[in-house]
Design a protein around this motif. Structure first.
Motif, PDB file in Angstrom:
ATOM      1  N   LEU A 223       0.844  -1.194   0.000  1.00  0.00           N
ATOM      2  CA  LEU A 223       0.000   0.000   0.000  1.00  0.00           C
ATOM      3  C   LEU A 223       0.882   1.247   0.000  1.00  0.00           C
ATOM      4  CD1 LEU A 223      -2.724   1.500   0.321  1.00  0.00           C
ATOM      5  CD2 LEU A 223      -2.450   1.249   2.797  1.00  0.00           C
ATOM      6  N   VAL A 224       0.683   2.115  -0.992  1.00  0.00           N
ATOM      7  CA  VAL A 224       1.376   3.399  -1.066  1.00  0.00           C
ATOM      8  C   VAL A 224       0.329   4.500  -0.939  1.00  0.00           C
ATOM      9  CG1 VAL A 224       2.793   4.926  -2.483  1.00  0.00           C
ATOM     10  CG2 VAL A 224       3.187   2.453  -2.551  1.00  0.00           C
ATOM     11  N   PRO A 225       0.450   5.390   0.065  1.00  0.00           N
ATOM     12  CA  PRO A 225      -0.557   6.446   0.248  1.00  0.00           C
ATOM     13  C   PRO A 225      -0.565   7.435  -0.918  1.00  0.00           C
ATOM     14  CG  PRO A 225       1.333   6.812   1.690  1.00  0.00           C
ATOM     15  CD  PRO A 225       1.516   5.453   1.082  1.00  0.00           C
ATOM     16  N   ARG A 226      -1.744   7.923  -1.262  1.00  0.00           N
ATOM     17  CA  ARG A 226      -1.866   8.891  -2.356  1.00  0.00           C
ATOM     18  C   ARG A 226      -1.424  10.281  -1.906  1.00  0.00           C
ATOM     19  NH1 ARG A 226      -6.576   5.761  -2.857  1.00  0.00           N
ATOM     20  NH2 ARG A 226      -6.789   4.694  -4.884  1.00  0.00           N
ATOM     21  N   VAL A 227      -0.953  11.063  -2.861  1.00  0.00           N
ATOM     22  CA  VAL A 227      -0.570  12.455  -2.616  1.00  0.00           C
ATOM     23  C   VAL A 227      -1.820  13.323  -2.716  1.00  0.00           C
ATOM     24  CG1 VAL A 227       0.803  14.415  -3.423  1.00  0.00           C
ATOM     25  CG2 VAL A 227       1.757  12.087  -3.498  1.00  0.00           C
ATOM     26  N   VAL A 228      -1.994  14.217  -1.740  1.00  0.00           N
ATOM     27  CA  VAL A 228      -3.146  15.115  -1.707  1.00  0.00           C
ATOM     28  C   VAL A 228      -2.774  16.491  -2.237  1.00  0.00           C
ATOM     29  CG1 VAL A 228      -4.846  16.227  -0.197  1.00  0.00           C
ATOM     30  CG2 VAL A 228      -4.174  13.848   0.222  1.00  0.00           C
ATOM     31  N   ALA A 229      -1.623  17.014  -1.828  1.00  0.00           N
ATOM     32  CA  ALA A 229      -1.152  18.330  -2.279  1.00  0.00           C
ATOM     33  C   ALA A 229       0.355  18.399  -2.062  1.00  0.00           C
ATOM     34  CB  ALA A 229      -1.850  19.443  -1.500  1.00  0.00           C
ATOM     35  N   SER A 230       1.014  19.296  -2.808  1.00  0.00           N
ATOM     36  CA  SER A 230       2.465  19.428  -2.642  1.00  0.00           C
ATOM     37  C   SER A 230       2.932  20.811  -3.060  1.00  0.00           C
ATOM     38  CB  SER A 230       3.207  18.371  -3.460  1.00  0.00           C
ATOM     39  OG  SER A 230       2.989  18.543  -4.845  1.00  0.00           O
ATOM     40  N   SER A 231       4.043  21.222  -2.468  1.00  0.00           N
ATOM     41  CA  SER A 231       4.748  22.458  -2.808  1.00  0.00           C
ATOM     42  C   SER A 231       6.231  22.154  -2.581  1.00  0.00           C
ATOM     43  CB  SER A 231       4.264  23.615  -1.919  1.00  0.00           C
ATOM     44  OG  SER A 231       4.685  23.414  -0.583  1.00  0.00           O
ATOM     45  N   PRO A 232       7.140  23.096  -2.861  1.00  0.00           N
ATOM     46  CA  PRO A 232       8.570  22.794  -2.699  1.00  0.00           C
ATOM     47  C   PRO A 232       8.970  22.307  -1.308  1.00  0.00           C
ATOM     48  CG  PRO A 232       8.306  24.766  -4.011  1.00  0.00           C
ATOM     49  CD  PRO A 232       6.939  24.403  -3.519  1.00  0.00           C
ATOM     50  N   LYS A 233       8.311  22.813  -0.250  1.00  0.00           N
ATOM     51  CA  LYS A 233       8.750  22.462   1.105  1.00  0.00           C
ATOM     52  C   LYS A 233       7.646  21.891   2.002  1.00  0.00           C
ATOM     53  CE  LYS A 233      12.445  25.938   0.967  1.00  0.00           C
ATOM     54  NZ  LYS A 233      13.497  24.944   0.672  1.00  0.00           N
ATOM     55  N   VAL A 234       6.489  21.603   1.420  1.00  0.00           N
ATOM     56  CA  VAL A 234       5.384  20.969   2.161  1.00  0.00           C
ATOM     57  C   VAL A 234       4.733  19.927   1.258  1.00  0.00           C
ATOM     58  CG1 VAL A 234       3.090  21.311   3.166  1.00  0.00           C
ATOM     59  CG2 VAL A 234       4.904  22.946   3.659  1.00  0.00           C
TER      60      VAL A 234
END
Length: 436
Positions: A223-234
């Motif tokens: 199981l690999v968790p899905r990405v919800v949001a991203s930025s360079p440092k968060v």
């Protein structure tokens, strides 16, 4: 310590304090022995205090220094128990623990990365970190749509700290060259630097994780968790629960150990074929065993890009070593630059050096133990042994660096787990060139 030290001089002084501290304890130890205490008592006390200092210094510095400590924590299985004991707990802490950032610093980073209205994107946000790593810490939160999420926030100054550490590492290339005369050290260190610097941009990690999540979507083993949001440092991902492999190493039962080891080996060997990527940060803090029997995988900052899957040459080399064909092995090693031009290598010495490494593939199931790994580490580090001399003259091309790192790191975890693994079947299924 709430912030990463920004001064290169301060960081260098901190790192230098490790050998100086050890030297001071050695001198103090002699005094205590003269006072009548046994050498065993003094050595145990010195080892414990040194372990405490390793954790304190590397944990505070974070960055590249802490990453080095995390790598060390995997290989403690190769060190004899009487020496490794005091270091085991201290180094294991580096897999998930470090002094946390204060809430005001976390909020400042979130404002910079997600905007002044960042709090509205969450239904709730826990200011107390749930875990920490080399360049960031993780907070538990609830996304605005009700999903439980993990929010990874990068430490302010992590980029400067990591770059300073890697710059120091490159300066030691001549020292490493003397330790491994057959290896082209500088391009190897440059490759390591480039891969580490990629980890500073969480958008790259998020893209890596999306690829893994898609490749293993619906899988009954991983199981690999899905990405919800991203930025360079968060980076925000779905929250997952499970038992960390570090806990299973500490007190897991036989079934848990064997299942965790089997799943970990399957994941590492299958990922290049399924995702075109190899998870390249193998330490127990990045893997969990879920109640559903699936392996949970996190932290995709370090990957090896293998769009064609694992190199076929590695499978052929493994097969040739397993079959005991020394002349063919030398020819393969020269063709792939594992032996530098002009370097003499006796076929029998090479096959004798590599033979024990393919031992897990000689049986249907292999028991990975600390004693086995300790025996191999002692064999290859004994410079009086001709087999060890052969190993010192082998070269590691940069394109194989992360594959080699994963192989060694995963083997260390399997030995820490004391796991029985059907390694031969896994390699035959997923390693091109092995079963051909």
């Amino acid at each position: 310590m709430s912030e990463i030290p920004r001064s290169a001089a301060h960081r260098t002084a901190k790192l230098a304090s490790l050998p100086l501290g050890v030297a001071g304890r050695v001198v103090g130890g002699w005094g205590k022995r003269l006072a009548g205490r046994s050498s065993e008592e003094v050595s145990a006390e010195m080892s414990a205090k040194t372990a405490e200092q390793v954790f304190a210094v590397l944990g505070q510095l974070k960055g590249g220094a802490m990453k080095f400590g995390q790598a060390l924590s995997v290989f403690e299985a190769a060190v004899p128990d009487e020496l490794a004991g005091p270091y085991r707990d201290a180094l294991t802490k580096l897999q998930t623990s470090a002094p946390p950032m204060p809430a005001r610093t976390v909020h400042r980073v979130l404002t910079e990365q997600l905007g002044t209205a960042w709090a509205k994107r969450f239904s709730s946000f826990d200011d107390t970190p749930a875990a920490s790593a080399s360049i960031g810490q993780v907070h538990r939160a609830v996304w605005h749509d009700g999903r439980e999420v993990a929010v990874k926030v990068q430490y302010p100054g992590a980029d400067q700290a990591l770059q300073a550490d890697l710059k120091q590492l490159l300066r030691f290339s001549r020292v490493f060259q003397m330790m491994a005369p057959g290896v082209e050290v500088k391009p190897l260190l440059e490759e390591l630097r480039d891969r580490y610097l990629e980890e500073l941009d969480y958008r790259i990690e998020a893209d890596n994780q999306r690829v893994f999540a898609k490749a293993f979507d619906g899988d009954d083993r991983v199981l690999v968790p899905r990405v919800v949001a991203s930025s360079p440092k968060v980076m925000v991902t779905e929250w997952i629960d499970g038992t960390l492999l570090s806990k299973i190493i500490r007190d897991g039962d036989r079934d848990e150990r064997d299942l965790a080891g089997q799943l970990l080996a399957e994941f590492h060997f299958s990922a290049p074929s399924r995702a075109g990527l190899l998870h390249a940060d193998p330490h127990p803090g990045n893997f969990m065993l879920g109640s559903d029997g699936r392996l949970r995988v996190i932290d995709f900052g370090a990957v090896a890009r293998l769009p064609q899957g694992l190199p076929k040459t590695l499978g052929v080399i493994t097969k040739v070593a397993l079959e005991g064909r020394p002349e063919d092995l030398v020819e393969l090693f020269r063709a792939e630059r594992f032996i530098r031009p002009g370097t003499e290598m006796q076929p029998d010495e090479l096959i004798n050096y590599l033979g024990p490494f393919v031992e897990p593939l000689r049986t249907e199931s292999f028991h990975f133990t600390r004693k086995w790994l300790q025996r191999e580490a002692e064999r290859v580090s004994d410079f009086q042994n001709p087999e060890s001399q052969a190993g010192r003259w082998l070269n590691l091309p940069p394109e194989y660096l992360l594959i080699h790192r994963v192989t060694l790191g995963a083997t260390g975890i399997l030995c820490q787990l004391d796991a029985n693994v059907q390694a031969k079947a896994i390699v035959a299924k997923w390693q091109p060139g092995f079963a051909d």
